[in-house]
Write a protein that holds these residues in place. Structure first.
Motif, PDB file in Angstrom:
ATOM      1  N   ALA A 164     -26.268  -8.486 -38.494  1.00 13.01           N
ATOM      2  CA  ALA A 164     -27.083  -8.741 -37.300  1.00 13.01           C
ATOM      3  C   ALA A 164     -28.353  -9.498 -37.657  1.00 13.01           C
ATOM      4  N   THR A 165     -28.663 -10.507 -36.842  1.00 14.57           N
ATOM      5  CA  THR A 165     -29.894 -11.260 -37.007  1.00 14.57           C
ATOM      6  C   THR A 165     -30.870 -11.024 -35.855  1.00 14.57           C
ATOM      7  N   LYS A 166     -30.350 -10.609 -34.691  1.00 12.20           N
ATOM      8  CA  LYS A 166     -31.217 -10.376 -33.543  1.00 12.20           C
ATOM      9  C   LYS A 166     -30.458  -9.629 -32.455  1.00 12.20           C
ATOM     10  N   LEU A 167     -31.165  -8.744 -31.773  1.00  8.45           N
ATOM     11  CA  LEU A 167     -30.637  -8.066 -30.587  1.00  8.45           C
ATOM     12  C   LEU A 167     -31.460  -8.504 -29.384  1.00  8.45           C
ATOM     13  N   GLU A 168     -30.792  -8.781 -28.280  1.00  8.85           N
ATOM     14  CA  GLU A 168     -31.512  -9.236 -27.091  1.00  8.85           C
ATOM     15  C   GLU A 168     -30.850  -8.679 -25.833  1.00  8.85           C
ATOM     16  N   THR A 169     -31.641  -8.039 -24.985  1.00  5.08           N
ATOM     17  CA  THR A 169     -31.143  -7.544 -23.706  1.00  5.08           C
ATOM     18  C   THR A 169     -31.237  -8.669 -22.687  1.00  5.08           C
ATOM     19  N   VAL A 170     -30.100  -9.001 -22.054  1.00  2.91           N
ATOM     20  CA  VAL A 170     -30.068 -10.164 -21.165  1.00  2.91           C
ATOM     21  C   VAL A 170     -29.816  -9.788 -19.709  1.00  2.91           C
ATOM     22  N   GLY A 171     -29.673  -8.514 -19.413  1.00  2.14           N
ATOM     23  CA  GLY A 171     -29.446  -8.105 -18.034  1.00  2.14           C
ATOM     24  C   GLY A 171     -29.223  -6.612 -17.934  1.00  2.14           C
ATOM     25  N   MET A 172     -29.090  -6.133 -16.690  1.00  2.00           N
ATOM     26  CA  MET A 172     -28.836  -4.718 -16.439  1.00  2.00           C
ATOM     27  C   MET A 172     -27.650  -4.579 -15.495  1.00  2.00           C
ATOM     28  N   TRP A 173     -26.751  -3.690 -15.822  1.00  2.00           N
ATOM     29  CA  TRP A 173     -25.557  -3.406 -15.029  1.00  2.00           C
ATOM     30  C   TRP A 173     -25.786  -2.118 -14.247  1.00  2.00           C
ATOM     31  N   THR A 174     -25.420  -2.115 -12.981  1.00  2.00           N
ATOM     32  CA  THR A 174     -25.647  -0.944 -12.134  1.00  2.00           C
ATOM     33  C   THR A 174     -24.341  -0.396 -11.557  1.00  2.00           C
ATOM     34  N   GLY A 175     -23.246  -0.612 -12.270  1.00  2.00           N
ATOM     35  CA  GLY A 175     -21.971  -0.040 -11.856  1.00  2.00           C
ATOM     36  C   GLY A 175     -21.074  -0.974 -11.071  1.00  2.00           C
ATOM     37  N   LYS A 176     -21.601  -2.106 -10.644  1.00  2.53           N
ATOM     38  CA  LYS A 176     -20.820  -3.080  -9.885  1.00  2.53           C
ATOM     39  C   LYS A 176     -20.469  -4.284 -10.759  1.00  2.53           C
TER      40      LYS A 176
END
Length: 253
Positions: A200-212
């Motif tokens: 791993a070189t980087k972790l990035e959060t790109v969005g949020m899922w809400t069940g749909k």
């Protein structure tokens, strides 16, 4: 900064060269959708017990049905060898898992399956057997995740939640180097040349899922980042203090 706010694009020629490297990967490594599980290894070049686990990841990374990510931690660097792949972010992730899993102390090598199961297994086939056993249990990955690559964008598709599932999770991109061969000069592994896979070189959060069901599109610029030639998409829930938790679905390029 989130990738979603990134708008700088790499030159077309540079992108095509990177895309070509993906296209010429072996069939098992180009796109992995509906894997049987995710194997995350916390390792260090300065850890005498880690080479065996590193070889397990090398074996699993060549399969077409398992997603592997190796996180090189930095807390062994004081022993005299600076791990060339280590990062504070990797250590932070391991400490987060320790809190989620109720583990008092972090250690290497440590393997986490699907974000919720800690194991000391260092046999590839036994790990695969364990992942298969987790299917249909609370530790399985029931949400579909797929990823597509074009000349302009990377498209991530997330499916619907099923009954009794968490309905909130982060969409995390783990960028990695597919292959790194390192000659270790000092420390417990002095004189060894070790091959590391999917570091791993980087972790990035790109969005949020809400069940749909949802789709996230990322610009081609994400492939212009230095230091990686592959990535995994993790749909991951989180516990208290935003510590990493169960992985509900995953795919990889």
């Amino acid at each position: 900064m989130s990738i979603l706010s990134t708008r700088a694009f790499v030159p077309v020629a540079a992108f095509l060269a990177i895309a070509a490297s993906f296209a010429h990967a072996s069939a098992g490594e180009t796109v992995k959708s509906k894997p049987i599980g995710v194997v995350e290894l916390f390792t260090s070049q300065g850890c005498s017990n880690c080479p065996k686990a590193d070889r397990v990841i090398e074996t699993l990374a060549s399969r077409g049905d398992v997603i592997t990510i190796a996180y090189h931690v930095d807390y062994w660097n004081y022993m005299g060898w600076q791990d060339t792949l280590s990062g504070k972010e990797n250590t932070t992730r391991q400490y987060g898992y320790a809190k989620t899993l109720g583990i008092k102390n972090v250690f290497t090598p440590q393997i986490v399956l699907n974000g919720i199961y800690d194991t000391k297994l260092t046999n590839a086939e036994k790990i695969v057997d364990k992942l298969k056993q987790l299917r249909g249990t609370e530790e399985a990955m029931p949400v579909s995740v797929s990823v597509e690559l074009s000349a302009e964008e990377m498209t991530i598709n997330i499916g619907d939640a099923k009954p009794s599932l968490p309905t909130k999770a982060d969409i995390v991109v783990a960028y990695f180097r597919k292959h790194s061969a390192v000659e270790i000069q000092t420390g417990d592994n002095q004189g060894k040349k070790i091959v590391y896979r999917n570091a791993a070189t980087k972790l990035e959060t790109v969005g949020m899922w809400t069940g749909k069901a949802m789709t996230v599109k990322l610009p081609a610029a994400v492939l212009g980042k230095r230091g990686f030639d592959g990535c995994a998409i993790l749909l991951q829930s989180h516990g208290t203090d935003d510590n990493p938790g169960r992985i509900l679905g995953a795919a990889a390029l």
